[in-house]
Motif scaffolding. Structure first.
Motif, short mmCIF file in Angstrom:
data_model
loop_
_atom_site.label_atom_id
_atom_site.label_comp_id
_atom_site.label_asym_id
_atom_site.label_seq_id
_atom_site.Cartn_x
_atom_site.Cartn_y
_atom_site.Cartn_z
N THR A 27 -1.87 -3.05 -3.60
CA THR A 27 -3.32 -3.22 -3.49
C THR A 27 -4.03 -1.90 -3.21
O THR A 27 -5.25 -1.80 -3.44
CB THR A 27 -3.67 -4.20 -2.36
N ARG A 28 -3.31 -0.90 -2.73
CA ARG A 28 -3.94 0.39 -2.40
C ARG A 28 -3.03 1.54 -2.83
O ARG A 28 -1.84 1.55 -2.51
CB ARG A 28 -4.21 0.47 -0.89
N LEU A 29 -3.61 2.51 -3.54
CA LEU A 29 -2.87 3.69 -3.97
C LEU A 29 -3.68 4.94 -3.65
O LEU A 29 -4.80 5.11 -4.13
CB LEU A 29 -2.56 3.63 -5.46
N GLU A 30 -3.10 5.81 -2.82
CA GLU A 30 -3.75 7.06 -2.43
C GLU A 30 -3.03 8.22 -3.10
O GLU A 30 -1.85 8.48 -2.84
CB GLU A 30 -3.68 7.22 -0.90
N LEU A 31 -3.76 8.95 -3.96
CA LEU A 31 -3.16 10.05 -4.72
C LEU A 31 -4.04 11.30 -4.68
O LEU A 31 -4.10 12.02 -5.68
CB LEU A 31 -2.95 9.64 -6.19
N SER A 32 -4.70 11.56 -3.58
CA SER A 32 -5.57 12.73 -3.54
C SER A 32 -4.74 14.02 -3.54
O SER A 32 -3.64 14.08 -2.99
CB SER A 32 -6.48 12.70 -2.31
N ASN A 33 -5.29 15.04 -4.20
CA ASN A 33 -4.67 16.38 -4.22
C ASN A 33 -3.22 16.35 -4.70
O ASN A 33 -2.32 16.91 -4.08
CB ASN A 33 -4.76 17.03 -2.83
N CYS A 34 -3.00 15.67 -5.82
CA CYS A 34 -1.65 15.53 -6.37
C CYS A 34 -1.50 16.17 -7.75
O CYS A 34 -0.49 15.95 -8.43
CB CYS A 34 -1.27 14.05 -6.45
N ASN A 81 -8.08 16.15 -8.03
CA ASN A 81 -6.94 16.13 -8.94
C ASN A 81 -7.18 16.85 -10.27
O ASN A 81 -6.44 16.64 -11.23
CB ASN A 81 -6.52 14.69 -9.22
N ASN A 82 -8.20 17.70 -10.31
CA ASN A 82 -8.49 18.45 -11.54
C ASN A 82 -8.64 17.52 -12.75
O ASN A 82 -8.18 17.83 -13.85
CB ASN A 82 -7.40 19.49 -11.80
N ILE A 83 -9.28 16.39 -12.53
CA ILE A 83 -9.57 15.46 -13.62
C ILE A 83 -10.84 15.91 -14.33
O ILE A 83 -11.83 16.23 -13.67
CB ILE A 83 -9.72 14.02 -13.09
N ARG A 84 -10.80 15.93 -15.65
CA ARG A 84 -11.96 16.39 -16.42
C ARG A 84 -12.49 15.24 -17.27
O ARG A 84 -12.26 14.08 -16.96
CB ARG A 84 -11.56 17.60 -17.26
N VAL A 85 -13.20 15.57 -18.32
CA VAL A 85 -13.90 14.56 -19.11
C VAL A 85 -12.94 13.55 -19.74
O VAL A 85 -13.18 12.35 -19.72
CB VAL A 85 -14.77 15.23 -20.21
N ARG A 86 -11.84 14.04 -20.29
CA ARG A 86 -10.90 13.13 -20.94
C ARG A 86 -10.37 12.08 -19.96
O ARG A 86 -10.30 10.88 -20.27
CB ARG A 86 -9.74 13.92 -21.53
N GLY A 87 -10.00 12.53 -18.77
CA GLY A 87 -9.51 11.60 -17.76
C GLY A 87 -10.57 10.64 -17.28
O GLY A 87 -10.33 9.44 -17.10
N THR A 94 0.85 -1.19 0.00
CA THR A 94 0.00 0.00 0.00
C THR A 94 0.88 1.24 0.00
O THR A 94 1.91 1.30 0.68
CB THR A 94 -0.95 0.04 1.21
N LEU A 95 0.46 2.25 -0.77
CA LEU A 95 1.25 3.46 -0.95
C LEU A 95 0.34 4.68 -0.87
O LEU A 95 -0.65 4.78 -1.60
CB LEU A 95 1.96 3.43 -2.31
N SER A 96 0.66 5.60 0.05
CA SER A 96 -0.10 6.83 0.21
C SER A 96 0.77 8.02 -0.17
O SER A 96 1.82 8.25 0.45
CB SER A 96 -0.59 6.98 1.65
N LEU A 97 0.32 8.76 -1.18
CA LEU A 97 1.07 9.93 -1.66
C LEU A 97 0.17 11.16 -1.72
O LEU A 97 0.36 12.04 -2.57
CB LEU A 97 1.63 9.64 -3.06
N ASN A 98 -0.81 11.24 -0.84
CA ASN A 98 -1.72 12.38 -0.84
C ASN A 98 -0.95 13.68 -0.63
O ASN A 98 -0.08 13.77 0.23
CB ASN A 98 -2.76 12.21 0.28
N ASN A 99 -1.28 14.67 -1.46
CA ASN A 99 -0.66 15.99 -1.35
C ASN A 99 0.87 15.92 -1.44
O ASN A 99 1.58 16.51 -0.62
CB ASN A 99 -1.07 16.68 -0.05
N CYS A 100 1.34 15.20 -2.44
CA CYS A 100 2.80 15.10 -2.66
C CYS A 100 3.24 15.71 -3.98
O CYS A 100 4.41 15.59 -4.35
CB CYS A 100 3.25 13.64 -2.59
N GLY A 101 2.31 16.33 -4.70
CA GLY A 101 2.69 17.05 -5.91
C GLY A 101 3.26 16.20 -7.02
O GLY A 101 4.11 16.65 -7.78
N CYS A 102 2.80 14.95 -7.14
CA CYS A 102 3.37 14.08 -8.16
C CYS A 102 3.08 14.58 -9.57
O CYS A 102 3.86 14.35 -10.48
CB CYS A 102 2.89 12.65 -7.99
#
Length: 246
Positions: free
Chosen positions: A131-138, A166-172, A104-112
């Motif tokens: 099994t778990r990936l956290e990428l909120s606000n990246c 994550n500013n995901i729009r229609v394309r994403g 499991t990997l948490s990278l919330n708010n890490c600017g990836c």
């Protein structure tokens, strides 16, 4: 810092410790001298940068260390470079036995950003450990979401994916929805607070939900959706018994 755990495994907790790359050698020494007893690292809210992650990952790979959990949330200096370094802990399924791995990997708010998200997506296409990936606000954006959508289509291990804010729009959205149609393992997907998805973006998940029978939780709150997309999703739910929370 402190460690906690039961049995033969424990988590080394070093959140809020002002750690930088200068502390990595000492940290790695403590981690690797534990004889495999430490299986988790809590490094939230530090001052870690790409150099720090390169040092940490290099030592973990060298030792063939498997971490059950790695939490690097709220280290905004990690950026794309730090994220790319972490991909060495996500080996392909054909990697030799004894390769370093991560569950499991948490990278919330890490600017990836999109570059880091593309690197993670590429690694996840062939990885069979995470099994778990956290990428909120990246700041993943549509470019990163497209890569992660491809990973969702190919990956057979990931259970939880958090892409909130994550500013995901229609394309994403279209790419992630397309990936869901081929995925049989992901049970929780968080796309909340992607306000620009709107009706068109949210409606992309209608057809996917008619085919996907694994997803149990889909969070589309605060995505700018209205009645039109709500109707599409509602119709899809009639043919999807697995989805419990929307």
């Amino acid at each position: 810092g402190s460690s906690s755990g039961t049995g033969s495994s424990s988590v080394l907790r070093l959140a809020y410790s002002k750690l930088t790359h200068k502390h990595m050698e000492t940290l790695c020494g403590a981690l690797l001298s534990g004889g495999g007893g430490i299986t988790g690292l809590d490094l939230r809210m530090n001052l870690l940068d790409p150099l720090a992650l390169a040092l940490l990952v290099a030592r973990l790979v060298e030792a063939g260390t498997t971490l059950v959990d790695l939490d690097l949330s709220d280290n905004p200096k990690l950026g794309p470079g730090g994220t790319e370094a972490l991909c060495a802990l996500l080996p392909p399924s054909f990697a030799p036995d004894g390769a370093a791995a991560l569950f499991t990997l948490s990278l919330n708010n890490c600017g990836c950003g999109p570059v880091g998200a593309v690197a993670l997506g590429t690694a996840l296409e062939l990885n069979k450990s995470l099994t778990r990936l956290e990428l909120s606000n990246c700041r993943v954006g549509d470019v990163g979401a497209v890569a992660l959508g491809t990973a969702v289509a190919e990956n057979v291990c990931l259970v939880t994916l958090n892409l909130a804010g994550n500013n995901i729009r229609v394309r994403g959205a279209r790419a992630i929805a397309a990936g869901l149609r081929y995925n049989g393992t992901l049970t929780s997907l968080d796309l909340s607070h992607n306000e620009r998805l709107g009706d068109v973006g949210v409606a992309c998940f209608g057809a996917a939900l008619e085919e996907n029978q694994a997803l149990a939780v889909l969070d589309l709150s605060c995505t700018g959706a209205g009645r039109a997309s709500a109707l599409v999703i509602s119709e899809a739910l009639d043919s999807n018994p697995s989805l419990k929370v929307l």
